[in-house]
Design a protein around this motif. Structure first.
Motif, short mmCIF file in Angstrom:
data_model
loop_
_atom_site.label_atom_id
_atom_site.label_comp_id
_atom_site.label_asym_id
_atom_site.label_seq_id
_atom_site.Cartn_x
_atom_site.Cartn_y
_atom_site.Cartn_z
N GLY A 167 1.11 8.76 -6.16
CA GLY A 167 0.68 10.13 -5.38
C GLY A 167 1.74 10.96 -5.75
N ALA A 168 1.38 12.45 -5.44
CA ALA A 168 2.12 13.39 -5.62
C ALA A 168 3.60 13.49 -5.13
N GLU A 169 4.43 13.69 -5.81
CA GLU A 169 5.80 13.49 -5.28
C GLU A 169 6.34 14.52 -4.26
N SER A 177 -5.25 4.84 -15.64
CA SER A 177 -4.16 6.14 -15.48
C SER A 177 -2.92 5.44 -15.02
N ALA A 178 -2.91 4.09 -14.58
CA ALA A 178 -1.70 3.52 -14.07
C ALA A 178 -1.05 3.07 -15.45
N LEU A 222 0.74 -1.25 -0.13
CA LEU A 222 0.00 0.15 -0.02
C LEU A 222 0.84 1.23 -0.09
N VAL A 223 1.95 1.23 0.87
CA VAL A 223 2.78 2.49 0.88
C VAL A 223 3.48 2.51 -0.48
N MET A 224 3.88 1.50 -1.03
CA MET A 224 4.75 1.60 -2.38
C MET A 224 3.66 2.42 -3.54
N GLY A 235 -2.70 13.37 -4.57
CA GLY A 235 -2.51 13.12 -6.25
C GLY A 235 -3.95 13.16 -6.67
N LYS A 236 -3.96 12.76 -7.75
CA LYS A 236 -5.19 12.53 -8.57
C LYS A 236 -6.08 11.04 -8.13
#
Length: 168
Positions: free
Chosen positions: A101-103, A146-147, A93-95, A126-127
């Protein structure tokens, strides 16, 4: 000419690390296949401090992604968990939160405990994911449009494994 012992040690460490990575990938594929045919994943419960485990995982991931994580918790959360499963859930989940997510914003991890349950939540900025795509997020080998468009690599099995481990 004799080989440099330090170079040999470094090389052997990299070989072992890559073998372990390949093993984890094979295990993930096997677990995804089990889930895909309706099998439950087996858990091994043992005493664990969830707060410390989360902090350790985030510290390890900080070595890869930098200081991008903020862990919020009210105190130590002790219980019986499958340490390996919780680690896999949190890492995945974190990766994903980092990847999509937004950098320039922190990934936030929240741990909450109440008398009925423990909640772990991961939030990135992020989006947002389209509602229609949310319905298929946890399906095997499915990725959001989107991915796929964004060029992010993936097999579409990570969230399937997360769901399988949570259901187990």
């Amino acid at each position: 000419k004799a080989a440099d012992p330090a170079a040999l040690l470094n090389l052997s460490g990299r070989i072992v690390e890559n073998m372990n990575r390949a093993d984890r990938m094979i295990q993930a594929l096997l677990d995804a296949s089990r889930i895909g045919v309706g099998e439950k994943l087996a858990l091994t419960l043992e005493p664990c401090n969830l707060t410390q485990l989360a902090a350790t995982v985030l510290e390890e991931l900080s070595g890869i992604y930098g200081n991008r994580f903020r862990l919020e918790f009210a105190g130590d959360i002790e219980g019986l968990w499958d340490i390996h499963a919780v680690r896999r859930i949190l890492e995945n989940l974190v990766m994903n939160a980092v990847k999509y997510g937004a950098e320039d914003r922190a990934v936030e991890i929240f741990l909450r405990e109440n008398p009925e349950c423990v909640t772990m939540a991961i939030h990135n900025w992020g989006k947002a994911i389209d509602e229609e795509e949310q319905k298929m997020l946890f399906q095997l080998h499915r990725r959001t449009k989107s991915a796929e468009k964004g060029g992010q690599r993936g097999w579409g099995i990570g969230l399937t494994i997360v769901k399988g481990l949570v259901e187990a």
